[in-house]
Design an enzyme around this catalytic site. Structure first.
Site: not given
Ligand code: FMC
Length: 262
Positions: A33, A111, A194, A197, A220
């Site tokens: 990222e 992300t 969602k 961090e 996603d």
């Molecule tokens: N749920 C939780 N975290 C993420 C996500 C999801 N559906 N999609 N992308 C993320 C982010 C998180 O903040 C992490 O840094 C990383 O991408 C996924 O391990």
């Protein structure tokens, strides 16, 4: 009250809102990222990091015109060799970089998953209105509120308008997947996004009284039909480049402005 009583602190804070922003720190969980932004601004990895010795944390620095830009990443986990995602490393690097770099503003960029029923699409970059946690369930009066940990992002109405971003509430927890308990809390809290961090970064920013904003790019769709991990990995490269484009616009917008202009 001593020479640094509350009144003085308020004065310093209001003065800092009236001078141009000089230092921005990006807190970014994954190398994938961070890299597009590091490349875009030609940032260099800081050797002899002021964040401490012998740590996996990676710090990049550079200048855009007269704006100092830092990117801090938690780096690789020693045992597994993968990026140290999640709330614990994010809190630590946020704390250490505020102490060492004294930023005017923090930007947590990364992300996220999102709900399509809330109007999100893959590749959208959201600005976050406020943050909560969804995996800190403490069913005791007041502890429950502490667990949810609702915090506002620094308000940037002009930035929101100028960049024409979508805005929504972000919910943070330490898992990529979503248990049914997580799901009901996320829905009860009316979150759109969602991640793993954001709310932790907000906690530290509030402790140390530094304004924080969040740029979250959708990899996603939580309520879509694809398995989250698969969809996340499939979209990561394209979405991180969308994140870089928006982060660049944010940097250009911030340059020369004060906090109150945002
Ligand atoms: N749920 C939780 N975290 C993420 C996500 C999801 N559906 N999609 N992308 C993320 C982010 C998180 O903040 C992490 O840094 C990383 O991408 C996924 O391990």
């Amino acid at each position: 009250m001593g020479p640094h009583g509350d009144g003085d602190i308020e004065k310093v804070e209001s003065e800092s809102r009236r001078r141009p922003i000089s230092t921005v720190v990006f807190v970014i969980a994954m190398q994938a990222e961070a890299q597009p932004l590091v490349n875009k601004f030609g940032l260099s990895e800081t050797s002899d990091s002021p964040l401490g010795k012998g740590l996996p944390w990676v710090l990049y620095h550079g200048l855009h015109k007269d704006l100092r830009i830092y990117v801090v990443c938690p780096g690789k986990d020693a045992a597994s060799g993968i990026d140290s995602v999640g709330t614990v490393p994010a809190s630590l690097i946020t704390f250490a970089s505020i102490q060492a770099l004294q930023p005017d503003i923090l930007i947590n960029a990364g992300t996220c998953g999102a709900f399509k029923v809330k109007g999100a699409n893959i590749g959208d970059v959201f600005l976050v209105s406020d943050v909560v946690f969804h995996d800190r369930r403490i069913p005791i009066p007041m502890f429950d509120l502490y667990g949810v940990g609702l915090r506002q992002a620094f308000s940037t109405p002009n930035l929101l308008k100028e960049l024409n971003l979508k805005i929504g509430r972000l919910s943070t927890g330490d898992s990529l997947d979503m248990s049914t308990q997580d799901e009901s809390l996320i829905i009860a809290n009316d979150a759109t996004l969602k991640d793993m961090e954001g709310a932790a970064v907000a906690y530290v920013a509030e402790l140390l009284k530094v304004p924080v904003i969040f740029l979250k790019a959708v990899t996603d769709l939580i309520d879509g039909d694809k398995p989250t991990a698969e969809e996340f990995l499939q979209n990561l490269a394209v979405v991180t480049s969308a994140l870089e484009e928006t982060a660049t616009k944010v940097i250009n917008f911030i340059h020369g402005k004060t906090l109150s202009d945002l």
